[in-house]
Design a protein around this motif. Structure first.
Motif, PDB file in Angstrom:
ATOM      1  N   VAL A   1       7.434  -9.442  -2.461  1.00 40.79           N
ATOM      2  CA  VAL A   1       6.085  -9.844  -2.045  1.00 40.79           C
ATOM      3  C   VAL A   1       6.133 -10.473  -0.649  1.00 40.79           C
ATOM      4  N   ALA A   2       7.152 -11.269  -0.404  1.00 40.27           N
ATOM      5  CA  ALA A   2       7.258 -11.988   0.873  1.00 40.27           C
ATOM      6  C   ALA A   2       7.525 -11.057   2.050  1.00 40.27           C
ATOM      7  N   LYS A   3       8.271  -9.976   1.826  1.00 38.21           N
ATOM      8  CA  LYS A   3       8.671  -9.159   2.973  1.00 38.21           C
ATOM      9  C   LYS A   3       7.732  -7.995   3.270  1.00 38.21           C
ATOM     10  N   SER A   4       6.669  -7.844   2.492  1.00 42.19           N
ATOM     11  CA  SER A   4       5.746  -6.740   2.709  1.00 42.19           C
ATOM     12  C   SER A   4       4.331  -7.270   2.929  1.00 42.19           C
ATOM     13  N   ASP A   5       3.674  -6.814   3.996  1.00 44.23           N
ATOM     14  CA  ASP A   5       2.301  -7.261   4.264  1.00 44.23           C
ATOM     15  C   ASP A   5       1.344  -6.818   3.168  1.00 44.23           C
ATOM     16  N   VAL A   6       1.476  -5.576   2.749  1.00 42.71           N
ATOM     17  CA  VAL A   6       0.637  -5.045   1.674  1.00 42.71           C
ATOM     18  C   VAL A   6       1.578  -4.385   0.672  1.00 42.71           C
ATOM     19  N   LEU A   7       1.551  -4.891  -0.556  1.00 42.26           N
ATOM     20  CA  LEU A   7       2.473  -4.406  -1.579  1.00 42.26           C
ATOM     21  C   LEU A   7       1.720  -4.100  -2.858  1.00 42.26           C
ATOM     22  N   LEU A   8       1.943  -2.903  -3.369  1.00 41.33           N
ATOM     23  CA  LEU A   8       1.311  -2.483  -4.617  1.00 41.33           C
ATOM     24  C   LEU A   8       2.386  -2.276  -5.672  1.00 41.33           C
ATOM     25  N   PHE A   9       2.323  -3.080  -6.725  1.00 35.40           N
ATOM     26  CA  PHE A   9       3.165  -2.846  -7.895  1.00 35.40           C
ATOM     27  C   PHE A   9       2.399  -1.849  -8.740  1.00 35.40           C
ATOM     28  N   MET A  10       3.020  -0.711  -9.027  1.00 38.07           N
ATOM     29  CA  MET A  10       2.302   0.371  -9.691  1.00 38.07           C
ATOM     30  C   MET A  10       3.212   1.133 -10.635  1.00 38.07           C
ATOM     31  N   LYS A  11       2.601   2.016 -11.402  1.00 38.99           N
ATOM     32  CA  LYS A  11       3.359   2.922 -12.252  1.00 38.99           C
ATOM     33  C   LYS A  11       3.483   4.240 -11.507  1.00 38.99           C
ATOM     34  N   GLY A  12       4.731   4.590 -11.163  1.00 36.42           N
ATOM     35  CA  GLY A  12       4.959   5.794 -10.383  1.00 36.42           C
ATOM     36  C   GLY A  12       5.035   5.453  -8.903  1.00 36.42           C
ATOM     37  N   SER A  13       4.842   6.488  -8.081  1.00 35.88           N
ATOM     38  CA  SER A  13       4.893   6.323  -6.634  1.00 35.88           C
ATOM     39  C   SER A  13       3.552   6.734  -6.044  1.00 35.88           C
ATOM     40  N   PRO A  14       3.298   6.367  -4.772  1.00 34.54           N
ATOM     41  CA  PRO A  14       2.031   6.785  -4.165  1.00 34.54           C
ATOM     42  C   PRO A  14       1.809   8.302  -4.216  1.00 34.54           C
ATOM     43  N   LEU A  15       2.891   9.084  -4.113  1.00 36.15           N
ATOM     44  CA  LEU A  15       2.741  10.541  -4.175  1.00 36.15           C
ATOM     45  C   LEU A  15       2.558  11.047  -5.601  1.00 36.15           C
ATOM     46  N   PHE A  16       3.166  10.335  -6.554  1.00 34.52           N
ATOM     47  CA  PHE A  16       3.080  10.744  -7.953  1.00 34.52           C
ATOM     48  C   PHE A  16       2.768   9.558  -8.862  1.00 34.52           C
ATOM     49  N   PRO A  17       1.531   9.048  -8.788  1.00 33.01           N
ATOM     50  CA  PRO A  17       1.162   7.927  -9.659  1.00 33.01           C
ATOM     51  C   PRO A  17       1.266   8.355 -11.125  1.00 33.01           C
ATOM     52  N   GLN A  18       1.718   7.432 -11.971  1.00 34.57           N
ATOM     53  CA  GLN A  18       1.915   7.756 -13.384  1.00 34.57           C
ATOM     54  C   GLN A  18       0.791   7.254 -14.280  1.00 34.57           C
ATOM     55  N   CYS A  19      -0.272   6.694 -13.699  1.00 30.06           N
ATOM     56  CA  CYS A  19      -1.432   6.332 -14.504  1.00 30.06           C
ATOM     57  C   CYS A  19      -2.671   6.363 -13.617  1.00 30.06           C
ATOM     58  N   GLY A  20      -3.806   6.495 -14.243  1.00 25.37           N
ATOM     59  CA  GLY A  20      -5.062   6.612 -13.514  1.00 25.37           C
ATOM     60  C   GLY A  20      -5.383   5.396 -12.659  1.00 25.37           C
ATOM     61  N   PHE A  21      -5.043   4.206 -13.180  1.00 30.46           N
ATOM     62  CA  PHE A  21      -5.345   2.986 -12.442  1.00 30.46           C
ATOM     63  C   PHE A  21      -4.501   2.896 -11.174  1.00 30.46           C
ATOM     64  N   SER A  22      -3.221   3.260 -11.291  1.00 32.12           N
ATOM     65  CA  SER A  22      -2.347   3.270 -10.119  1.00 32.12           C
ATOM     66  C   SER A  22      -2.833   4.304  -9.112  1.00 32.12           C
TER      67      SER A  22
END
Length: 110
Positions: free
Chosen positions: A13-34
């Motif tokens: 959290v400290a080293k990233s200006d914008v950080l998303l904890f998610m299921k999957g990756s931005p290219l392959f999200p593993q849930c609808g909310f992500s």
């Protein structure tokens, strides 16, 4: 939940200006909310890092305690917990999220 997981989360959290904890990756999200969270960030032109909680059980459980928020995805901007996909959606629709990104200097204007 271990202190180790908390320390790793705090470091991420400290080293990233914008950080998303998610299921999957931005290219392959593993849930609808992500998927929705990624779409909002992309639409706003935010540069963001992501953490796939499915790859790390310690982080998957630890992030919920870290933020005191029960669900994933979770968005952090400049170390501050913003919320999950519902909050992101509300803030996006009201223009608050774009304003926050602009104030924090994490999105290219225009």
């Amino acid at each position: 939940m271990t202190d180790d997981a908390q320390a790793r989360i705090a470091e991420m959290v400290a080293k990233s200006d914008v950080l998303l904890f998610m299921k999957g990756s931005p290219l392959f999200p593993q849930c609808g909310f992500s998927s929705r969270a990624v779409a909002i960030l992309n639409h706003l032109g935010a540069e963001f890092d992501s953490v796939d909680v499915l790859q790390d059980q310690g982080v998957r459980q630890g992030i919920k305690a870290f933020s005191d928020w029960p669900t994933i995805p979770q968005l952090y901007v400049k170390g501050e917990f913003i919320g999950g996909s519902d909050i992101m959606m509300e803030m996006y629709e009201s223009g608050e999220l774009a304003q926050l990104f602009e104030e924090q200097g994490v999105v290219s204007a225009g």
